[in-house]
Design a protein around this motif. Structure first.
Motif, PDB file in Angstrom:
ATOM      1  N   ALA A  29      21.191  -7.428  83.282  1.00  0.00           N
ATOM      2  CA  ALA A  29      20.838  -6.099  82.769  1.00  0.00           C
ATOM      3  C   ALA A  29      21.903  -5.612  81.799  1.00  0.00           C
ATOM      4  O   ALA A  29      21.597  -5.012  80.753  1.00  0.00           O
ATOM      5  CB  ALA A  29      20.658  -5.121  83.922  1.00  0.00           C
ATOM      6  N   HIS A  30      23.168  -5.875  82.134  1.00  0.00           N
ATOM      7  CA  HIS A  30      24.260  -5.493  81.239  1.00  0.00           C
ATOM      8  C   HIS A  30      24.160  -6.247  79.916  1.00  0.00           C
ATOM      9  O   HIS A  30      24.335  -5.659  78.831  1.00  0.00           O
ATOM     10  CB  HIS A  30      25.602  -5.793  81.907  1.00  0.00           C
ATOM     11  N   GLN A  31      23.873  -7.529  79.990  1.00  0.00           N
ATOM     12  CA  GLN A  31      23.799  -8.345  78.789  1.00  0.00           C
ATOM     13  C   GLN A  31      22.619  -7.965  77.899  1.00  0.00           C
ATOM     14  O   GLN A  31      22.727  -7.971  76.664  1.00  0.00           O
ATOM     15  CB  GLN A  31      23.691  -9.836  79.162  1.00  0.00           C
ATOM     16  N   THR A  32      21.495  -7.656  78.514  1.00  0.00           N
ATOM     17  CA  THR A  32      20.276  -7.371  77.752  1.00  0.00           C
ATOM     18  C   THR A  32      20.154  -5.914  77.343  1.00  0.00           C
ATOM     19  O   THR A  32      19.393  -5.594  76.429  1.00  0.00           O
ATOM     20  CB  THR A  32      19.033  -7.738  78.576  1.00  0.00           C
ATOM     21  N   GLY A  33      20.865  -5.032  78.045  1.00  0.00           N
ATOM     22  CA  GLY A  33      20.700  -3.608  77.801  1.00  0.00           C
ATOM     23  C   GLY A  33      19.433  -3.047  78.417  1.00  0.00           C
ATOM     24  O   GLY A  33      19.072  -1.882  78.163  1.00  0.00           O
ATOM     25  N   ALA A  34      18.757  -3.845  79.227  1.00  0.00           N
ATOM     26  CA  ALA A  34      17.512  -3.410  79.868  1.00  0.00           C
ATOM     27  C   ALA A  34      17.814  -2.753  81.214  1.00  0.00           C
ATOM     28  O   ALA A  34      18.837  -3.046  81.841  1.00  0.00           O
ATOM     29  CB  ALA A  34      16.587  -4.608  80.071  1.00  0.00           C
ATOM     30  N   PRO A  35      16.950  -1.863  81.674  1.00  0.00           N
ATOM     31  CA  PRO A  35      17.154  -1.251  82.988  1.00  0.00           C
ATOM     32  C   PRO A  35      17.008  -2.273  84.112  1.00  0.00           C
ATOM     33  O   PRO A  35      16.273  -3.260  83.977  1.00  0.00           O
ATOM     34  CB  PRO A  35      16.056  -0.190  83.061  1.00  0.00           C
ATOM     35  N   LEU A  36      17.703  -2.017  85.209  1.00  0.00           N
ATOM     36  CA  LEU A  36      17.649  -2.881  86.385  1.00  0.00           C
ATOM     37  C   LEU A  36      16.775  -2.229  87.448  1.00  0.00           C
ATOM     38  O   LEU A  36      16.981  -1.075  87.822  1.00  0.00           O
ATOM     39  CB  LEU A  36      19.056  -3.114  86.936  1.00  0.00           C
ATOM     40  N   GLU A  37      15.795  -2.980  87.939  1.00  0.00           N
ATOM     41  CA  GLU A  37      14.935  -2.529  89.028  1.00  0.00           C
ATOM     42  C   GLU A  37      15.073  -3.500  90.199  1.00  0.00           C
ATOM     43  O   GLU A  37      15.426  -4.668  90.015  1.00  0.00           O
ATOM     44  CB  GLU A  37      13.468  -2.456  88.580  1.00  0.00           C
ATOM     45  N   THR A  38      14.769  -3.014  91.387  1.00  0.00           N
ATOM     46  CA  THR A  38      14.860  -3.831  92.599  1.00  0.00           C
ATOM     47  C   THR A  38      13.491  -3.980  93.241  1.00  0.00           C
ATOM     48  O   THR A  38      12.751  -2.996  93.372  1.00  0.00           O
ATOM     49  CB  THR A  38      15.833  -3.193  93.605  1.00  0.00           C
ATOM     50  N   PHE A  39      13.179  -5.207  93.639  1.00  0.00           N
ATOM     51  CA  PHE A  39      11.981  -5.468  94.438  1.00  0.00           C
ATOM     52  C   PHE A  39      12.426  -6.215  95.688  1.00  0.00           C
ATOM     53  O   PHE A  39      12.622  -7.429  95.678  1.00  0.00           O
ATOM     54  CB  PHE A  39      10.951  -6.277  93.652  1.00  0.00           C
TER      55      PHE A  39
END
Length: 271
Positions: A29-39
């Protein structure tokens, strides 16, 4: 790669798989800049409906290893998860014996469900049966390697074909590992269930947290369904009231500790 969401997806009865998967996903998530979600699909109510991911998702998907495979009481649900063009990083966590065909099985299952696999990893973690076998793992070294693995996955930037073609394991996958006594006779612990001491206050925590929903919420000493020996009830009971005393179970636990506590198995990574 355009990533919309990074997912940490896992079954983790004793929290070790959660730690590894979350470390990898957080770094991605840090590398991509995308939000992190949990399943988190550890509890049975979450697994009532298949999960559907989508193109643009990057899913770090983790399960424990039971008897060298994805747990037999879990694989049907894993096979129902829909990729729909999402990217995946399959991860398995095992108790320092061997992961056998579990990583291959997880890779093949996700690839067959519409995921494109970018990389895969197997991490030794503290065995669910034991306080000594791979104790404290994943540790700082493991989690540092997990972060580095995430960086490698991101630098890879695409897929050179199914990761199952590169991972260690048999295709088609082989049988489950069979524990044996010192005379070579099979040991069967499939029907073994935990017992409950008089310290139990019937608080209901074990019933709420049983991954199979097999503990009676009205009577914690009563099991109404199968037990996968994940030891979540043993580890999470606030009174320490859950335990196993089956001779075959204890024999198998001792054999694992004596034979597979050392040498330390390091993470195996595939890209």
């Amino acid at each position: 790669m355009k990533i919309n969401t990074v997912w940490a997806a896992y079954f983790s009865a004793t929290d070790t798989t959660r730690k590894v998967v979350t470390q990898i996903a957080r770094r991605l998530a840090h590398q991509t800049g995308a939000p992190l979600e949990t399943f988190d699909f550890t509890l049975p109510q979450v697994r009532k409906e298949p999960k559907a991911f989508a193109e643009g998702d990057l899913v770090v998907f983790g399960t424990p290893v039971y008897a060298g495979r994805v747990p037999n009481l879990l694989i049907k649900y894993v096979a129902s998860v829909q990729g729909n063009g999402a990217l995946a990083v399959p991860v398995v966590c095992y108790g320092n014996r061997n992961y056998d065909d579990a990583l291959m099985e997880l890779c093949l299952t996700l690839e067959g469900n519409g995921f494109t696999t970018l990389g895969a990893g197997a991490f030794a973690c503290q065995h669910s049966f034991s306080q000594t076998q791979a104790a404290g793992r994943p540790d700082l070294s493991d989690l540092t390697i997990a972060s580095g693995f995430a960086d490698q996955v991101w630098r890879k930037g695409g897929s050179n074909g199914p990761i199952s073609a590169k991972v260690r394991g048999n295709n088609p996958v082989g049988p489950y590992y069979t524990p044996r006594d010192r005379h070579g006779n099979p040991i069967n612990i499939l029907k073994v269930k935990p017992l409950t001491t008089e310290d139990c206050t019937n608080c209901g925590k074990c019933a709420r947290e049983c991954p199979l929903g097999s503990i009676d919420p009205e009577n914690a000493a009563q099991l109404t369904g199968p037990c996968m020996k994940c030891n979540r009830c043993v580890r999470h009971c606030p009174k320490g009231a859950k335990y196993f005393d089956d001779p075959n179970y204890l024999y198998h636990k001792t054999e694992l500790e004596e034979q597979f506590t050392w040498p330390r198995k390091e993470p195996e990574l595939f890209l």
